[in-house]
Design an enzyme around this catalytic site. Structure first.
Site, mmCIF file in Angstrom:
data_model
loop_
_atom_site.group_PDB
_atom_site.id
_atom_site.type_symbol
_atom_site.label_atom_id
_atom_site.label_comp_id
_atom_site.label_asym_id
_atom_site.label_seq_id
_atom_site.Cartn_x
_atom_site.Cartn_y
_atom_site.Cartn_z
ATOM 1 N N ARG A 1 0.829 -1.222 0.000
ATOM 2 C CA ARG A 1 0.000 0.000 0.000
ATOM 3 C C ARG A 1 0.858 1.266 0.000
ATOM 4 O O ARG A 1 0.571 2.228 -0.718
ATOM 5 C CB ARG A 1 -0.926 0.001 1.225
ATOM 6 C CG ARG A 1 -2.066 -1.000 1.149
ATOM 7 C CD ARG A 1 -2.919 -0.883 2.400
ATOM 8 N NE ARG A 1 -2.106 -1.040 3.605
ATOM 9 C CZ ARG A 1 -1.970 -2.170 4.279
ATOM 10 N NH1 ARG A 1 -2.623 -3.248 3.900
ATOM 11 N NH2 ARG A 1 -1.207 -2.233 5.354
ATOM 12 N N ILE A 2 1.921 1.282 0.806
ATOM 13 C CA ILE A 2 2.733 2.503 0.895
ATOM 14 C C ILE A 2 3.571 2.681 -0.373
ATOM 15 O O ILE A 2 3.654 3.782 -0.928
ATOM 16 C CB ILE A 2 3.608 2.485 2.174
ATOM 17 C CG1 ILE A 2 2.703 2.431 3.412
ATOM 18 C CG2 ILE A 2 4.532 3.705 2.224
ATOM 19 C CD1 ILE A 2 3.418 2.158 4.722
ATOM 20 N N THR B 1 11.896 4.600 4.696
ATOM 21 C CA THR B 1 10.867 4.887 5.709
ATOM 22 C C THR B 1 10.259 3.574 6.208
ATOM 23 O O THR B 1 9.167 3.588 6.776
ATOM 24 C CB THR B 1 9.734 5.757 5.112
ATOM 25 O OG1 THR B 1 9.261 5.138 3.911
ATOM 26 C CG2 THR B 1 10.193 7.166 4.820
ATOM 27 N N SER B 2 10.951 2.439 5.968
ATOM 28 C CA SER B 2 10.355 1.145 6.341
ATOM 29 C C SER B 2 10.858 0.709 7.716
ATOM 30 O O SER B 2 10.286 1.131 8.743
ATOM 31 C CB SER B 2 10.634 0.104 5.261
ATOM 32 O OG SER B 2 12.017 -0.163 5.131
ATOM 33 N N ARG B 3 11.930 -0.065 7.751
ATOM 34 C CA ARG B 3 12.557 -0.447 9.010
ATOM 35 C C ARG B 3 14.068 -0.389 8.819
ATOM 36 O O ARG B 3 14.585 -0.784 7.759
ATOM 37 C CB ARG B 3 12.154 -1.857 9.437
ATOM 38 C CG ARG B 3 10.750 -1.970 10.006
ATOM 39 C CD ARG B 3 10.617 -1.244 11.365
ATOM 40 N NE ARG B 3 9.311 -1.443 11.963
ATOM 41 C CZ ARG B 3 8.287 -0.581 11.822
ATOM 42 N NH1 ARG B 3 8.421 0.522 11.119
ATOM 43 N NH2 ARG B 3 7.138 -0.821 12.427
ATOM 44 N N GLU C 1 17.471 1.601 16.700
ATOM 45 C CA GLU C 1 16.783 2.793 17.239
ATOM 46 C C GLU C 1 16.691 2.724 18.756
ATOM 47 O O GLU C 1 16.464 1.642 19.291
ATOM 48 C CB GLU C 1 15.371 2.884 16.649
ATOM 49 C CG GLU C 1 15.406 3.191 15.183
ATOM 50 C CD GLU C 1 14.025 3.332 14.549
ATOM 51 O OE1 GLU C 1 13.034 3.494 15.283
ATOM 52 O OE2 GLU C 1 13.947 3.274 13.315
ATOM 53 N N HIS D 1 12.094 8.663 12.958
ATOM 54 C CA HIS D 1 10.983 7.706 12.794
ATOM 55 C C HIS D 1 9.622 8.419 12.919
ATOM 56 O O HIS D 1 8.834 8.124 13.823
ATOM 57 C CB HIS D 1 11.094 6.560 13.815
ATOM 58 C CG HIS D 1 10.365 5.305 13.379
ATOM 59 N ND1 HIS D 1 10.786 4.040 13.720
ATOM 60 C CD2 HIS D 1 9.239 5.130 12.639
ATOM 61 C CE1 HIS D 1 9.943 3.149 13.207
ATOM 62 N NE2 HIS D 1 8.999 3.784 12.549
HETATM 63 C C1 GLV Z 1 5.562 2.687 12.142
HETATM 64 O O1 GLV Z 1 6.721 2.553 11.922
HETATM 65 C C2 GLV Z 1 4.573 1.702 11.821
HETATM 66 O O2 GLV Z 1 4.925 0.538 11.525
HETATM 67 O O3 GLV Z 1 3.378 2.027 11.872
#
Ligand code: GLV
Length: 327
Positions: free
Chosen positions: A159-160, A239-241, A270, A288
């Site tokens: 989705r992202i 922006t994932s992990r 983190e 984050h």
């Molecule tokens: C944030 O990192 C999430 O997974 O919602």
């Protein structure tokens, strides 16, 4: 069960309205003391006597916690759930829920924000101006990378990832994607995107944006070999992990100018950030916050609270990740 007759729920961290009211209707909420460490032994000791835990991405919820007698549900206030051992939860018949869907656009917006800010050196330019270094227009000042018409490689077209592809259309970008699960032909056409293997995506992209969950398969998906395949002018966005990227290898690739820059919202350990990233001007570092809009974080809070409320009332929570627990 508490003295008030309501099940007890351990709230690991405060959540936003309307989450607290939804939780309080269904449960006796026990806040986790903010001065306690976020380790499994401590979480377990506070989870004793609780039916549910409302957790966040920094909370390790694994065997030690999941084996707490009487624990029935863990509601994670996040779409990602790599902080939870779902297999162990299933083995202990503990339901696990997350908050999918509500944060997709906000996160895709932020991936694009990092892409643009890194390409056009926005943070560096802001420092430059504040420090009084702007002494007049100059033809070679703060030269950046064009976004319009460039090639964007999206790793993970969930989705992202699709949200990022959709935004890229407005910038007339050529969009490549890598994902073991292909889009339908219609979806590919609609997004103007082409499925390629990872090597081709890395070789051809001006920007690479990562949108995969963290799993054993995606751990260090990008490391020395992959950075070596990228263009010297390429910019990497994550922006994932954090652990999807080998951070030490990234620092080395940036220092050796194997790639031109990076926009990062997530880190391998983190809240620690690799010290090698700190002095690099061609890197933007965010804490984050990709899903951090007022509306989205409120919706995530509400969704997590509803998942918990439904589960402690004996129902099947809407966003159940291990349905085999609730037959
Ligand atoms: C944030 O990192 C999430 O997974 O919602």
């Amino acid at each position: 069960m508490s003295t008030q007759g309501k099940p007890r729920v351990l709230l690991m961290h405060p959540i936003l309205d309307p989450g607290p009211a939804i939780l309080a209707e269904a449960a006796e909420v026990v806040p986790y003391p903010p001065d306690r460490p976020l380790d499994e032994a401590s979480i377990r000791s506070h989870a004793e006597g609780c039916t549910g835990i409302v957790s966040q991405v920094m909370d390790p919820i694994r065997e030690t916690v999941l084996s707490t007698p009487g624990l029935k549900v863990v509601s994670n206030v996040a779409v990602g759930f790599d902080n939870i051992d779902v297999a162990a939860a299933t083995a202990h018949k503990v339901m696990v829920t997350n908050t999918p869907g509500v944060l997709d656009d906000t996160t895709a917006d932020f991936a694009f924000t990092l892409l643009m800010a890194t390409a056009r050196r926005v943070v560096e330019a802001d420092y430059f101006t504040r420090q009084g270094q702007f002494r007049g227009w100059a033809i070679d000042m703060m030269l950046g990378t064009d976004i319009y018409g460039a090639t964007l490689g999206i790793i993970g077209i969930g989705r992202i990832g699709r949200g990022v592809a959709h935004r890229a259309k407005g910038f007339n970008m050529r969009v490549l994607y890598y994902d073991p699960n292909p889009l339908t032909r219609e979806a590919e056409q609609q997004l103007g995107s082409e499925r390629v293997d990872l090597a081709r995506l890395l070789v051809e992209s001006d920007f690479v944006s990562v949108h995969v969950p963290l799993t054993e398969q995606t751990h260090h998906l990008l490391s020395t070999q992959q950075f070596g395949q990228m263009k010297h002018s390429a910019i990497l966005i994550n922006t994932s992990r954090g652990p999807v990227i080998d951070e030490a290898a990234l620092v080395e690739a940036l220092n050796a100018r194997k790639i031109a820059g990076a926009g990062l919202d997530v880190y391998e350990r983190e809240p620690a950030v690799h010290p090698g990233l700190i002095p690099l001007a061609n890197v933007i570092l965010a804490p984050h916050i990709a899903s951090a809009s007022v509306r989205t974080r409120s919706e995530m809070s509400a969704m997590a609270a509803r998942n918990m409320a439904t589960a402690v009332r004996g129902g099947r929570p809407p966003n159940l990740l291990n349905p085999e627990v609730k037959r």
